[in-house]
Scaffold this motif. Structure first.
Motif, short mmCIF file in Angstrom:
data_model
loop_
_atom_site.label_atom_id
_atom_site.label_comp_id
_atom_site.label_asym_id
_atom_site.label_seq_id
_atom_site.Cartn_x
_atom_site.Cartn_y
_atom_site.Cartn_z
N ALA A 201 0.86 -1.19 0.00
CA ALA A 201 0.00 0.00 0.00
C ALA A 201 0.89 1.23 0.00
O ALA A 201 1.93 1.26 0.69
N ALA A 202 0.51 2.24 -0.77
CA ALA A 202 1.31 3.46 -0.88
C ALA A 202 0.40 4.67 -0.83
O ALA A 202 -0.69 4.68 -1.43
N VAL A 203 0.86 5.70 -0.12
CA VAL A 203 0.09 6.94 0.04
C VAL A 203 1.04 8.11 -0.15
O VAL A 203 2.13 8.13 0.42
N GLY A 204 0.63 9.08 -0.96
CA GLY A 204 1.43 10.29 -1.05
C GLY A 204 1.47 10.93 -2.41
O GLY A 204 0.66 10.64 -3.30
N ALA A 205 2.46 11.79 -2.58
CA ALA A 205 2.56 12.66 -3.76
C ALA A 205 3.26 11.92 -4.90
O ALA A 205 4.39 12.26 -5.29
N ILE A 206 2.60 10.92 -5.42
CA ILE A 206 3.19 10.12 -6.49
C ILE A 206 2.06 9.54 -7.33
O ILE A 206 1.03 9.10 -6.80
N ASP A 207 2.21 9.58 -8.64
CA ASP A 207 1.16 9.06 -9.50
C ASP A 207 1.36 7.55 -9.71
O ASP A 207 2.38 6.98 -9.36
N GLY A 208 0.36 6.92 -10.31
CA GLY A 208 0.37 5.48 -10.45
C GLY A 208 1.51 4.96 -11.31
O GLY A 208 2.11 3.92 -10.99
N ALA A 209 1.83 5.66 -12.39
CA ALA A 209 2.89 5.20 -13.28
C ALA A 209 4.24 5.21 -12.58
O ALA A 209 5.03 4.25 -12.69
N ARG A 210 4.51 6.29 -11.90
CA ARG A 210 5.79 6.40 -11.18
C ARG A 210 5.87 5.38 -10.05
O ARG A 210 6.91 4.74 -9.84
N LEU A 211 4.78 5.21 -9.33
CA LEU A 211 4.75 4.23 -8.24
C LEU A 211 4.98 2.83 -8.77
O LEU A 211 5.72 2.04 -8.17
N THR A 212 4.35 2.50 -9.88
CA THR A 212 4.53 1.18 -10.49
C THR A 212 6.00 0.90 -10.78
O THR A 212 6.52 -0.18 -10.47
N GLU A 213 6.66 1.88 -11.35
CA GLU A 213 8.10 1.73 -11.67
C GLU A 213 8.91 1.48 -10.41
O GLU A 213 9.77 0.58 -10.37
N LEU A 214 8.65 2.26 -9.36
CA LEU A 214 9.45 2.14 -8.13
C LEU A 214 9.18 0.84 -7.40
O LEU A 214 10.11 0.20 -6.88
N VAL A 215 7.93 0.42 -7.35
CA VAL A 215 7.61 -0.82 -6.64
C VAL A 215 8.20 -2.03 -7.37
O VAL A 215 8.76 -2.94 -6.74
N ASP A 216 8.11 -2.04 -8.68
CA ASP A 216 8.75 -3.14 -9.41
C ASP A 216 10.26 -3.13 -9.22
O ASP A 216 10.91 -4.20 -9.19
N ARG A 217 10.83 -1.95 -9.08
CA ARG A 217 12.27 -1.86 -8.85
C ARG A 217 12.63 -2.47 -7.49
O ARG A 217 13.63 -3.17 -7.35
N ALA A 218 11.81 -2.20 -6.48
CA ALA A 218 12.13 -2.65 -5.12
C ALA A 218 11.81 -4.13 -4.91
O ALA A 218 12.57 -4.86 -4.27
N PHE A 219 10.66 -4.60 -5.44
CA PHE A 219 10.19 -5.95 -5.15
C PHE A 219 10.34 -6.92 -6.33
O PHE A 219 10.21 -8.12 -6.14
N GLY A 220 10.59 -6.40 -7.52
CA GLY A 220 10.52 -7.23 -8.73
C GLY A 220 11.55 -8.32 -8.81
O GLY A 220 11.32 -9.33 -9.50
N ASP A 221 12.70 -8.17 -8.16
CA ASP A 221 13.74 -9.20 -8.24
C ASP A 221 13.58 -10.29 -7.19
O ASP A 221 14.39 -11.23 -7.14
N LEU A 222 12.56 -10.19 -6.35
CA LEU A 222 12.29 -11.26 -5.40
C LEU A 222 11.72 -12.46 -6.13
O LEU A 222 11.11 -12.33 -7.19
N PRO A 223 11.88 -13.66 -5.58
CA PRO A 223 11.25 -14.83 -6.20
C PRO A 223 9.74 -14.68 -6.22
O PRO A 223 9.16 -14.06 -5.32
N VAL A 224 9.11 -15.26 -7.22
CA VAL A 224 7.66 -15.16 -7.32
C VAL A 224 6.99 -15.82 -6.13
O VAL A 224 6.07 -15.27 -5.51
N ASP A 225 7.44 -16.99 -5.77
CA ASP A 225 6.85 -17.71 -4.65
C ASP A 225 7.84 -18.76 -4.17
O ASP A 225 8.86 -19.00 -4.80
N SER A 226 7.52 -19.35 -3.05
CA SER A 226 8.34 -20.43 -2.52
C SER A 226 7.47 -21.26 -1.60
O SER A 226 6.38 -20.85 -1.21
#
Length: 426
Positions: A201-226
């Protein structure tokens, strides 16, 4: 009116957007440009209930080590990077989940999310950091040995869930914490920190496109599942039993519990209103009036609903003079039975509904609170529109609904009781 309060009001957290990133991560997003910051909260399914039976505390230790060095940065260097940009980052481990939060000024978002990625994907678990956190946990455990509230709570869970993961302390024991090795921490990290099981969940001065980029950057390299073992369903054990933890203190601390109703149960809102009437409503609750105001048995008394993946219960607390423990428990049991048999008065029900509706907005007065609320609601599977629906659900609670919940919770009137102290005549 403070800037933070104004910002919270203008965020209108009922307006929540759902975003699914290209890497498959779901985000609940509230956009507001009143204050130039971003608050992020996230929860990974899988917590202390996944600890090895002989090594309780692994989940919590692992969570505490995520920001103690990652990638190229050791603990000091990592913390200096955070401090240099006033980035707030924290992690925690609970019975069912490992979670965390991030707060940063928008202008530092790139660096903040890069550091979050390192903490999640490349934690170092350096030997010196492991020993430092182990020492901190052990010191806390030694201190708690003389805290009657902690002693009573730990014994309560050990009795209520004997033989189950919930019966083991989430922060471990002196013996179990001493046995945790780096390999245990790394194995838990691989099993629990997966992007397929994260709620963001994210709240603040950021639009959806920018947030999408940042969240994928932070979490995207984690394994899908285990592979993650499901938590076995259980029920509170020992109803009708009373246990004493002998401590030489003039005032006994009491923990008591009985059946509960989970967040995901259709009767939860009725149970929530019932709990407010019984002991969750502070100065207006039945127990506060009967135990403290009328009889002067205790300074504080209250109840809450505990909802875990595998069990739900209603549990409460109070403390009283050793010679008045039996009387105090008798009053508590009597009020539970009265609510089961008679239900609340119409006035009690109306006051409880009005308070719970009117006070709900107080949980959304900062970006961080909103983000945490949204992450929790997502984790519980209550739906994107829960915030918009919630007050209507509370207002719709009826006498019949409360009485049905009371019959489920109080049942035959038996409760599990643990007392830390030297109660007389119990």
């Amino acid at each position: 009116m403070t800037t933070a309060t104004l910002a919270a009001q203008q965020m209108s957290p009922t307006q929540v957007d759902r975003i699914v990133t290209p890497r498959g991560i779901e985000i609940w997003h509230v956009e507001s440009h009143v204050v130039p910051l971003v608050a992020l909260a996230f929860t990974f399914e899988g917590g202390g209930a996944q600890d090895p039976a002989d090594k309780s505390g692994v989940a919590q230790m692992m969570a505490r080590l995520l920001d103690e060095g990652a990638g190229l940065y050791d603990a000091d260097a990592f913390q200096e990077r955070l401090a240099g940009r006033a980035i707030e980052m924290s992690f925690n481990g609970g019975p069912d989940a490992v979670g965390g939060s991030l707060k940063t000024l928008v202008k530092h978002a790139d660096e903040a999310f890069d550091l979050l990625r390192l903490a999640l994907v490349e934690p170092r678990f350096d030997a010196d950091a492991v020993e430092r956190v182990r020492g901190q946990m052990a010191a806390s455990l030694r201190y708690q040995m003389n805290d009657p509230g902690v002693v009573a709570s730990k014994r309560f869970f050990a009795e209520a869930f004997a033989g189950h993961a919930y019966g083991r302390p989430n922060n471990g024991t002196l013996d179990s914490v001493a046995r945790i090795a780096r390999d245990d921490l790394a194995a838990f990290h691989r099993a629990a920190v997966a992007r397929g099981r994260v709620k963001v969940a994210a709240v603040g001065a950021i639009d959806g496109a920018r947030l999408t980029e940042l969240v994928d950057r932070a979490f995207g390299d984690l394994p899908v599942d285990s592979a993650l073992a499901p938590v076995e369903p259980t029920r509170i054990q020992g109803l009708g039993e009373r246990h004493v933890c002998d401590l030489d203190v003039p005032q006994s601390v009491i923990r008591f519990g009985m059946n509960g109703i989970s967040w995901r149960d259709p009767d939860f809102i009725s149970a929530y209103v019932l709990n407010h009437i019984l002991g969750g409503g502070s100065f207006t609750s039945r127990l506060f009036q009967e135990v403290r105001e009328k009889r002067g048995l205790a300074y504080s008394v209250g109840t809450s609903i505990v909802s875990y993946r595998g069990v739900a219960m209603t549990w409460g607390y109070t403390a009283t003079k050793n010679e008045r423990v039996a009387e105090c428990l008798s009053v508590i049991e009597s009020e539970c039975a009265r609510l089961r048999d008679e239900g609340p008065s119409d006035e009690e029900l109306e006051k409880a509904r009005n308070y719970l509706v009117g006070s709900y907005a107080l949980g959304f007065d900062t970006s961080t609170k909103i983000a945490h609320q949204l992450a929790q609601i997502s984790f519980e599977g209550l739906g994107l529109d829960y915030i918009a629906r919630r007050n209507g659900l509370v207002s719709g609670v009826t006498q019949e609904g409360v009485r049905d919940a009371a019959r489920r919770i109080f049942d035959d009137g038996k409760m599990l009781v643990v007392v830390a102290g030297r109660p007389v005549g119990l």
